[in-house]
Design a protein around this motif. Structure first.
Motif, PDB file in Angstrom:
ATOM      1  N   ILE A  92     -31.342 -25.156  41.270  1.00 32.51           N
ATOM      2  CA  ILE A  92     -31.921 -25.741  42.485  1.00 32.51           C
ATOM      3  C   ILE A  92     -33.393 -25.359  42.609  1.00 32.51           C
ATOM      4  N   ILE A  93     -33.698 -24.095  42.374  1.00 35.14           N
ATOM      5  CA  ILE A  93     -35.092 -23.652  42.446  1.00 35.14           C
ATOM      6  C   ILE A  93     -35.920 -24.327  41.347  1.00 35.14           C
ATOM      7  N   ALA A  94     -35.338 -24.544  40.163  1.00 33.48           N
ATOM      8  CA  ALA A  94     -36.056 -25.168  39.049  1.00 33.48           C
ATOM      9  C   ALA A  94     -36.438 -26.613  39.339  1.00 33.48           C
ATOM     10  N   VAL A  95     -35.674 -27.268  40.188  1.00 36.85           N
ATOM     11  CA  VAL A  95     -35.978 -28.658  40.530  1.00 36.85           C
ATOM     12  C   VAL A  95     -37.298 -28.759  41.297  1.00 36.85           C
ATOM     13  N   ILE A  96     -37.637 -27.749  42.049  1.00 35.84           N
ATOM     14  CA  ILE A  96     -38.828 -27.794  42.902  1.00 35.84           C
ATOM     15  C   ILE A  96     -40.108 -27.955  42.063  1.00 35.84           C
ATOM     16  N   PRO A  97     -40.347 -27.142  41.016  1.00 35.85           N
ATOM     17  CA  PRO A  97     -41.549 -27.382  40.207  1.00 35.85           C
ATOM     18  C   PRO A  97     -41.541 -28.745  39.518  1.00 35.85           C
ATOM     19  N   VAL A  98     -40.366 -29.197  39.093  1.00 35.54           N
ATOM     20  CA  VAL A  98     -40.292 -30.510  38.446  1.00 35.54           C
ATOM     21  C   VAL A  98     -40.687 -31.603  39.444  1.00 35.54           C
ATOM     22  N   LEU A  99     -40.190 -31.513  40.662  1.00 32.99           N
ATOM     23  CA  LEU A  99     -40.567 -32.485  41.689  1.00 32.99           C
ATOM     24  C   LEU A  99     -42.055 -32.389  42.029  1.00 32.99           C
ATOM     25  N   SER A 100     -42.619 -31.206  41.896  1.00 31.45           N
ATOM     26  CA  SER A 100     -44.045 -31.051  42.195  1.00 31.45           C
ATOM     27  C   SER A 100     -44.917 -31.844  41.231  1.00 31.45           C
ATOM     28  N   ILE A 101     -44.393 -32.165  40.051  1.00 30.81           N
ATOM     29  CA  ILE A 101     -45.144 -33.015  39.118  1.00 30.81           C
ATOM     30  C   ILE A 101     -45.394 -34.375  39.763  1.00 30.81           C
ATOM     31  N   GLY A 102     -44.367 -34.926  40.384  1.00 35.26           N
ATOM     32  CA  GLY A 102     -44.528 -36.217  41.058  1.00 35.26           C
ATOM     33  C   GLY A 102     -45.575 -36.162  42.152  1.00 35.26           C
ATOM     34  N   VAL A 103     -45.559 -35.077  42.904  1.00 31.20           N
ATOM     35  CA  VAL A 103     -46.555 -34.914  43.963  1.00 31.20           C
ATOM     36  C   VAL A 103     -47.948 -34.759  43.347  1.00 31.20           C
ATOM     37  N   GLY A 104     -48.060 -33.918  42.320  1.00 30.93           N
ATOM     38  CA  GLY A 104     -49.352 -33.691  41.679  1.00 30.93           C
ATOM     39  C   GLY A 104     -49.943 -34.954  41.083  1.00 30.93           C
ATOM     40  N   ILE A 105     -49.109 -35.723  40.435  1.00 30.81           N
ATOM     41  CA  ILE A 105     -49.595 -36.957  39.803  1.00 30.81           C
ATOM     42  C   ILE A 105     -49.788 -38.056  40.841  1.00 30.81           C
ATOM     43  N   GLY A 106     -48.864 -38.165  41.769  1.00 34.39           N
ATOM     44  CA  GLY A 106     -48.923 -39.237  42.755  1.00 34.39           C
ATOM     45  C   GLY A 106     -50.027 -39.097  43.782  1.00 34.39           C
TER      46      GLY A 106
END
Length: 163
Positions: A92-106
């Motif tokens: 669950i915690i690992a999903v947060i950095p992965v989702l942050s890629i979308g925020v960073g790129i978007g």
């Protein structure tokens, strides 16, 4: 020792994100703008949009790493079922950095041609900043909770890098 590992891998991640990857972009190895002064455009993009997205990914990954470290360092888990629950928590915690890629790129990147390369670079960064760090730095009985932590620690031990 775990905090030293976190610091070392965070420094490696920072060098990769803020020195090596910008250098690759500035050299035009991935993208060449269709403008007369492409070098200025690349410099501007790297110093602005790339840096903001990289800072975001770096901060989120480090935050998640420290949250994991502090949670596990205080854990009283000692039964297999309790340890299994920590694997779910890690995921669950690992999903947060992965989702942050979308925020960073978007949110931080306006150049659509760069999205794929940014996603690949940022995924590599997260593997270093979160997975590698947690796999080598998780304390106590939860030492092998992150995926492939046992294999990684055994490899590092054989190489004489880690006890």
């Amino acid at each position: 020792m775990e905090l030293i590992n976190i610091i070392v891998f965070s420094m490696i991640g920072a060098i990769l994100m803020f020195r090596i990857q910008p250098f690759i972009y500035k050299q035009g190895l991935i993208w060449q703008p269709n403008q007369e002064d492409s070098q200025t455009t690349l410099e501007s993009w790297v110093s602005g949009e790339y840096t903001m997205a990289a800072l975001w990914i770096f901060a989120v990954s480090l935050l998640c790493t420290f949250v994991w470290y502090f949670m596990t360092s205080r854990s009283q888990a000692h039964r297999p079922k309790q340890i299994q629950q920590w694997r779910v928590c890690w995921a669950i915690i690992a999903v947060i950095p992965v989702l942050s890629i979308g925020v960073g790129i978007g949110f931080f990147n306006q150049v659509s041609e760069m999205r794929l390369s940014l996603a690949v670079f940022f995924l590599i960064d997260i593997l270093i900043l979160f997975w590698l760090t947690t796999a080598t730095s998780t304390p106590g009985l939860l030492i092998y909770t992150p995926p492939l932590a046992m294999e990684l620690r055994n490899l590092l031990s054989k190489l004489g890098v880690k006890e």
